[in-house]
Design a protein around this motif. Structure first.
Motif, PDB file in Angstrom:
ATOM      1  N   MET A  87       0.820  -1.209   0.000  1.00  0.00           N
ATOM      2  CA  MET A  87       0.000   0.000   0.000  1.00  0.00           C
ATOM      3  C   MET A  87       0.864   1.274   0.000  1.00  0.00           C
ATOM      4  O   MET A  87       0.454   2.295  -0.555  1.00  0.00           O
ATOM      5  CB  MET A  87      -0.920   0.006   1.220  1.00  0.00           C
ATOM      6  N   THR A  88       2.048   1.188   0.575  1.00  0.00           N
ATOM      7  CA  THR A  88       2.949   2.342   0.574  1.00  0.00           C
ATOM      8  C   THR A  88       3.357   2.705  -0.845  1.00  0.00           C
ATOM      9  O   THR A  88       3.428   3.887  -1.208  1.00  0.00           O
ATOM     10  CB  THR A  88       4.195   2.036   1.424  1.00  0.00           C
ATOM     11  N   VAL A  89       3.611   1.700  -1.653  1.00  0.00           N
ATOM     12  CA  VAL A  89       3.948   1.943  -3.067  1.00  0.00           C
ATOM     13  C   VAL A  89       2.763   2.560  -3.792  1.00  0.00           C
ATOM     14  O   VAL A  89       2.919   3.451  -4.645  1.00  0.00           O
ATOM     15  CB  VAL A  89       4.389   0.631  -3.740  1.00  0.00           C
ATOM     16  N   ALA A  90       1.557   2.115  -3.463  1.00  0.00           N
ATOM     17  CA  ALA A  90       0.359   2.650  -4.113  1.00  0.00           C
ATOM     18  C   ALA A  90       0.129   4.112  -3.770  1.00  0.00           C
ATOM     19  O   ALA A  90      -0.320   4.900  -4.614  1.00  0.00           O
ATOM     20  CB  ALA A  90      -0.855   1.812  -3.710  1.00  0.00           C
ATOM     21  N   VAL A  91       0.442   4.492  -2.532  1.00  0.00           N
ATOM     22  CA  VAL A  91       0.248   5.883  -2.118  1.00  0.00           C
ATOM     23  C   VAL A  91       1.134   6.814  -2.940  1.00  0.00           C
ATOM     24  O   VAL A  91       0.703   7.878  -3.393  1.00  0.00           O
ATOM     25  CB  VAL A  91       0.548   6.031  -0.614  1.00  0.00           C
ATOM     26  N   ASP A  92       2.373   6.409  -3.142  1.00  0.00           N
ATOM     27  CA  ASP A  92       3.338   7.238  -3.875  1.00  0.00           C
ATOM     28  C   ASP A  92       3.275   6.903  -5.365  1.00  0.00           C
ATOM     29  O   ASP A  92       4.265   6.495  -5.974  1.00  0.00           O
ATOM     30  CB  ASP A  92       4.734   6.974  -3.323  1.00  0.00           C
ATOM     31  N   SER A  93       2.110   7.115  -5.950  1.00  0.00           N
ATOM     32  CA  SER A  93       1.903   6.749  -7.351  1.00  0.00           C
ATOM     33  C   SER A  93       1.196   7.865  -8.106  1.00  0.00           C
ATOM     34  O   SER A  93       0.592   8.763  -7.520  1.00  0.00           O
ATOM     35  CB  SER A  93       1.086   5.453  -7.451  1.00  0.00           C
ATOM     36  N   PRO A  95      -1.588   7.831 -10.106  1.00  0.00           N
ATOM     37  CA  PRO A  95      -3.051   7.980  -9.980  1.00  0.00           C
ATOM     38  C   PRO A  95      -3.461   8.760  -8.730  1.00  0.00           C
ATOM     39  O   PRO A  95      -4.393   9.570  -8.782  1.00  0.00           O
ATOM     40  CB  PRO A  95      -3.546   6.534  -9.933  1.00  0.00           C
ATOM     41  N   ILE A  96      -2.781   8.514  -7.611  1.00  0.00           N
ATOM     42  CA  ILE A  96      -3.108   9.254  -6.396  1.00  0.00           C
ATOM     43  C   ILE A  96      -2.771  10.732  -6.583  1.00  0.00           C
ATOM     44  O   ILE A  96      -3.547  11.619  -6.202  1.00  0.00           O
ATOM     45  CB  ILE A  96      -2.339   8.677  -5.190  1.00  0.00           C
ATOM     46  N   LYS A 153      -9.094   6.303   0.834  1.00  0.00           N
ATOM     47  CA  LYS A 153     -10.274   5.872   0.078  1.00  0.00           C
ATOM     48  C   LYS A 153      -9.904   4.814  -0.959  1.00  0.00           C
ATOM     49  O   LYS A 153     -10.617   3.800  -1.108  1.00  0.00           O
ATOM     50  CB  LYS A 153     -10.911   7.076  -0.613  1.00  0.00           C
ATOM     51  N   ARG A 154      -8.801   5.007  -1.676  1.00  0.00           N
ATOM     52  CA  ARG A 154      -8.397   4.030  -2.691  1.00  0.00           C
ATOM     53  C   ARG A 154      -8.062   2.674  -2.058  1.00  0.00           C
ATOM     54  O   ARG A 154      -8.416   1.619  -2.589  1.00  0.00           O
ATOM     55  CB  ARG A 154      -7.170   4.555  -3.443  1.00  0.00           C
ATOM     56  N   ILE A 155      -7.355   2.711  -0.931  1.00  0.00           N
ATOM     57  CA  ILE A 155      -6.987   1.458  -0.269  1.00  0.00           C
ATOM     58  C   ILE A 155      -8.230   0.738   0.248  1.00  0.00           C
ATOM     59  O   ILE A 155      -8.366  -0.477   0.121  1.00  0.00           O
ATOM     60  CB  ILE A 155      -5.991   1.727   0.877  1.00  0.00           C
ATOM     61  N   THR A 156      -9.149   1.502   0.823  1.00  0.00           N
ATOM     62  CA  THR A 156     -10.368   0.898   1.367  1.00  0.00           C
ATOM     63  C   THR A 156     -11.217   0.287   0.268  1.00  0.00           C
ATOM     64  O   THR A 156     -11.866  -0.752   0.466  1.00  0.00           O
ATOM     65  CB  THR A 156     -11.179   1.957   2.139  1.00  0.00           C
ATOM     66  N   ASP A 157     -11.200   0.914  -0.912  1.00  0.00           N
ATOM     67  CA  ASP A 157     -12.001   0.396  -2.019  1.00  0.00           C
ATOM     68  C   ASP A 157     -11.337  -0.796  -2.713  1.00  0.00           C
ATOM     69  O   ASP A 157     -11.974  -1.446  -3.552  1.00  0.00           O
ATOM     70  CB  ASP A 157     -12.232   1.508  -3.069  1.00  0.00           C
ATOM     71  N   ILE A 165      -9.806  -4.759   2.485  1.00  0.00           N
ATOM     72  CA  ILE A 165      -8.745  -3.927   3.060  1.00  0.00           C
ATOM     73  C   ILE A 165      -9.319  -2.554   3.394  1.00  0.00           C
ATOM     74  O   ILE A 165     -10.084  -1.975   2.627  1.00  0.00           O
ATOM     75  CB  ILE A 165      -7.585  -3.778   2.071  1.00  0.00           C
ATOM     76  N   VAL A 166      -8.931  -2.045   4.539  1.00  0.00           N
ATOM     77  CA  VAL A 166      -9.386  -0.717   4.949  1.00  0.00           C
ATOM     78  C   VAL A 166      -8.181   0.111   5.344  1.00  0.00           C
ATOM     79  O   VAL A 166      -7.157  -0.418   5.773  1.00  0.00           O
ATOM     80  CB  VAL A 166     -10.379  -0.777   6.130  1.00  0.00           C
TER      81      VAL A 166
END
Length: 243
Positions: A87-93, A95-96, A153-157, A165-166
């Motif tokens: 999820m850390t990699v997803a945050v620093d992307s 799309p976010i 929101k993206r992680i929760t979805d 995952i929340v």
């Protein structure tokens, strides 16, 4: 063949010579240290202050019920910690970042936004630390909070392995009151230390390059012949009476 160890008198004589050299050209050390400190102060004055704003996310997993009504337990802590790394990699992307730009109506590219963002997992936990650096403290706060909101929101979805995952914003950023850089006191102290060391090196370099004779001992070492006497200096008066 063994080298002769220096005697105590020779040892103290060499220390006196070192202090003599330093005292003789102390002005060089002071001047170089002042130049280094002044340069550091000038560079710090020209730099814009930079502020850091921080927020934290907490990644977890929902407890859900199966059709029979029993509660399904969440994954173990180790599994959630490994999931937090993903999820850390997803945050620093990108799309976010694009969504943050849209929400805040920013005039910058996603890459420019990500260049000032740092997302990392807090060691061996389910927390994600978000840090944003900018020249405007209020904007830095708003951007890092927007990253936290959009990421949560993206992680929760998202869904991983059939488990829900929340993520939640554990700690929101506040407006930084003091800049993280430049730091004039720290930079000045470092510049002063470097200036003193550079000045000392320059002093001993000048001393080594100076091949003039300064004492009777220097003459004896250069000629290899002991001296038998020294002609003293006499002060001659400029006013002479006529005879």
């Amino acid at each position: 063949m063994y080298e002769r160890a220096p005697t105590e008198n020779e040892y103290y004589s060499s220390i006196r010579d070192i202090f003599r050299v330093i005292w003789k050209r102390l002005w060089v050390i002071v001047l170089v240290a002042a130049l280094f400190t002044g340069a550091a102060a000038g560079i710090g004055y020209l730099q814009k202050p930079v502020y850091d704003a921080s927020a934290q996310l907490l990644v977890g997993q929902k407890q859900i019920k199966d059709p029979k009504g029993s509660v399904l337990s969440p994954s173990d802590v180790q599994g959630l910690q490994q999931l937090t790394q993903t999820m850390t990699v997803a945050v620093d992307s990108k799309p976010i970042a694009e969504q943050v730009i849209k929400n805040l109506h920013l005039r910058m590219s996603p890459q420019q936004l990500l260049d000032n963002l740092k997302a990392e997992q807090v060691q061996s936990t389910q927390f994600i630390q978000l840090d944003y650096r900018g020249t405007n403290p209020e904007r830095a706060r708003d951007i890092v909070n927007a990253f936290a909101d959009v990421s949560a929101k993206r992680i929760t979805d998202s869904t991983a392995g059939g488990s829900l995952i929340v993520a939640s914003v554990w700690e929101r950023a506040t407006t930084p009151v003091a800049p993280s850089s430049p730091r004039p006191l720290r930079n000045g102290a470092l510049a002063l230390g470097l200036g003193v060391m550079f000045g000392l090196g320059l002093v001993f370099l000048l001393e080594h390059a100076d091949d003039s004779w300064r004492s009777v001992d220097d003459i004896e070492r250069a000629s290899g012949v002991p001296s038998f006497g020294v002609i003293p200096q006499f002060a001659v008066s400029g006013n002479k009476k006529g005879t």
